[in-house]
Design a protein around this motif. Structure first.
Motif, PDB file in Angstrom:
ATOM      1  N   CYS A   1     -17.143  10.757  12.008  1.00  0.00           N
ATOM      2  CA  CYS A   1     -16.559   9.910  10.959  1.00  0.00           C
ATOM      3  C   CYS A   1     -15.661  10.730  10.037  1.00  0.00           C
ATOM      4  N   PHE A   2     -16.104  11.927   9.676  1.00  0.00           N
ATOM      5  CA  PHE A   2     -15.308  12.816   8.822  1.00  0.00           C
ATOM      6  C   PHE A   2     -13.971  13.153   9.482  1.00  0.00           C
ATOM      7  N   VAL A   3     -14.005  13.507  10.750  1.00  0.00           N
ATOM      8  CA  VAL A   3     -12.785  13.851  11.492  1.00  0.00           C
ATOM      9  C   VAL A   3     -11.833  12.660  11.535  1.00  0.00           C
ATOM     10  N   ILE A   4     -12.337  11.485  11.772  1.00  0.00           N
ATOM     11  CA  ILE A   4     -11.495  10.284  11.835  1.00  0.00           C
ATOM     12  C   ILE A   4     -10.845  10.007  10.483  1.00  0.00           C
TER      13      ILE A   4
ATOM     14  N   PHE B   1      -6.632  10.193   9.652  1.00  0.00           N
ATOM     15  CA  PHE B   1      -5.869   9.049   9.186  1.00  0.00           C
ATOM     16  C   PHE B   1      -5.404   9.162   7.737  1.00  0.00           C
ATOM     17  N   THR B   2      -5.960  10.077   6.958  1.00  0.00           N
ATOM     18  CA  THR B   2      -5.580  10.151   5.548  1.00  0.00           C
ATOM     19  C   THR B   2      -4.835  11.424   5.178  1.00  0.00           C
ATOM     20  N   TYR B   3      -4.997  12.501   5.917  1.00  0.00           N
ATOM     21  CA  TYR B   3      -4.369  13.768   5.560  1.00  0.00           C
ATOM     22  C   TYR B   3      -2.884  13.748   5.915  1.00  0.00           C
ATOM     23  N   GLU B   4      -2.046  14.056   4.938  1.00  0.00           N
ATOM     24  CA  GLU B   4      -0.597  14.174   5.139  1.00  0.00           C
ATOM     25  C   GLU B   4      -0.208  15.587   4.738  1.00  0.00           C
ATOM     26  N   PRO B   5       0.213  16.425   5.691  1.00  0.00           N
ATOM     27  CA  PRO B   5       0.562  17.803   5.337  1.00  0.00           C
ATOM     28  C   PRO B   5       1.789  17.846   4.446  1.00  0.00           C
TER      29      PRO B   5
END
Length: 137
Positions: free
Chosen positions: A18-21, A25-29
Motif C-alpha cells: 500500500c505504501f509503494v502504491i 501515485f503521489t510523488y512528483e520529482p
C-alpha cells in the motif's frame, strides 16, 4: 503460533505494498531530479503555461534551478535572464545555451521568453558606476 506469524508477515507485506502504491501515485520529482530527457519534455510543456508578470520565484517553483543565468542593472531596471533546457541539439552530454529557452525578467517580473529574448537583454543599456554617481547627486 505459526499461523499468527503468517498473519503478521502478511499484514506487513500488504502495508508495504500500500505504501509503494501511494508513493507511486503521489510523488512528483522536482525538475532537478529528472533525467535530462524528462526535464526537457517537462520544460517544453510548462513553457506554454507561463504568463507575463510572473516572478522569478514563481518560475523557479515550476522549473527548478535554471541551467544558465545572466543578470545586469540597466538604466530602466534590473534584468535577469534564466535559461531552461527545452530542445535537444547535440548528444554530447552537455547542456548548452542553444538547447535552452531564455526567460527575461525585469525587476523580478517575467517580460519575455523565446528566441528574441537574448537580444532584448543585450539591448538594455547597462547602468554604469558613473551613472549611479550622477543620479545620486
Amino acid at each position: 503460533m505459526q499461523s499468527k506469524a503468517t498473519y503478521i508477515i502478511g499484514a506487513v507485506f500488504i502495508s508495504y505494498l500500500c505504501f509503494v502504491i501511494v508513493v507511486m501515485f503521489t510523488y512528483e520529482p522536482s525538475p532537478e531530479e529528472r533525467a535530462w530527457e524528462d526535464r526537457q519534455a517537462y520544460n517544453q510543456q510548462k513553457i506554454s503555461e507561463i504568463a507575463f508578470g510572473q516572478t522569478i520565484e514563481d518560475i523557479q517553483k515550476i522549473f527548478g534551478r535554471a541551467d544558465f543565468v545572466e543578470a545586469k542593472t540597466a538604466e530602466d531596471g534590473q534584468y535577469q535572464l534564466l535559461y531552461y533546457r527545452t530542445h535537444h541539439i547535440k548528444s554530447d552530454g552537455i547542456t548548452t545555451r542553444d538547447e535552452c529557452t531564455p526567460l527575461l525578467f525585469k525587476n523580478n517580473e517575467l517580460i519575455a521568453w523565446g528566441t528574441e529574448t537574448y537580444q532584448q537583454y543585450v539591448d538594455a543599456k547597462i547602468l554604469t558606476t558613473s551613472d549611479i554617481t550622477a543620479e545620486s547627486i
